[in-house]
Enzyme design. Sequence first.
Site, short mmCIF file in Angstrom:
data_model
loop_
_atom_site.label_atom_id
_atom_site.label_comp_id
_atom_site.label_asym_id
_atom_site.label_seq_id
_atom_site.Cartn_x
_atom_site.Cartn_y
_atom_site.Cartn_z
N ALA A 49 10.13 2.46 -1.11
CA ALA A 49 10.08 3.27 -2.32
C ALA A 49 11.18 4.33 -2.31
CB ALA A 49 8.71 3.93 -2.46
N GLY A 84 6.22 1.32 5.86
CA GLY A 84 7.15 0.38 5.24
C GLY A 84 7.28 0.59 3.74
N CYS A 85 6.16 0.81 3.09
CA CYS A 85 6.18 1.00 1.64
C CYS A 85 6.87 2.30 1.26
CB CYS A 85 4.76 0.92 1.08
SG CYS A 85 4.03 -0.71 1.31
N THR A 86 6.73 3.32 2.09
CA THR A 86 7.41 4.58 1.84
C THR A 86 8.91 4.40 1.99
OG1 THR A 86 5.49 5.86 2.54
CG2 THR A 86 7.62 6.99 2.59
N ALA A 131 0.83 -1.21 0.00
CA ALA A 131 0.00 0.00 0.00
C ALA A 131 0.86 1.26 0.00
CB ALA A 131 -0.93 0.01 1.21
#
Length: 158
Positions: A53, A48-50, A43
């Site tokens: 990325a 975590g995804c930030t 998401a």
Amino acid sequence: MTTPQRLEQGDTAPAFTLDDQDGNAVSLADFAGRRVIVYFYPAAATPGCTTQACDFRDNLNAFAGEGFAVVGISPDAPAKLQKFAAAEGLTFPLLSDADHAVAEAYGAWGEKKNYGKTYEGLIRSTVVVGRDGTVELAQYNVRATGHVAKLRRDLGLD
């Protein structure tokens, strides 16, 4: 619950065409003749995804210098991906896989466990596709923090 069929080195990478954060269709075929890192994340704009990325963003020039393109795929809608890209200064394609068909084809959708609950969802994964369209490396259940550094080591870039 489904058990994903995971890709392995030498497999043909499944073809895909998905809309990016700007609504443009992006296909795996667009990268023919190049090596491409396809990473799946659950998401946009979550911690975590930030982190993951931004690690890819910060290493993008180094990957490009070694001939790699980077593509991120999540179930998020293009509008959410556009906000995420703008907020974090992400300049590589973020693709919307709303029906998770591409994630399923890549073995990145399946059973997950979180806080004692079992459910189906996106499994944080990275697949490196070679110039010839075959899988060079497939990693599943990767950690958001430190993954890019490990990937660089695994690819012999450090």
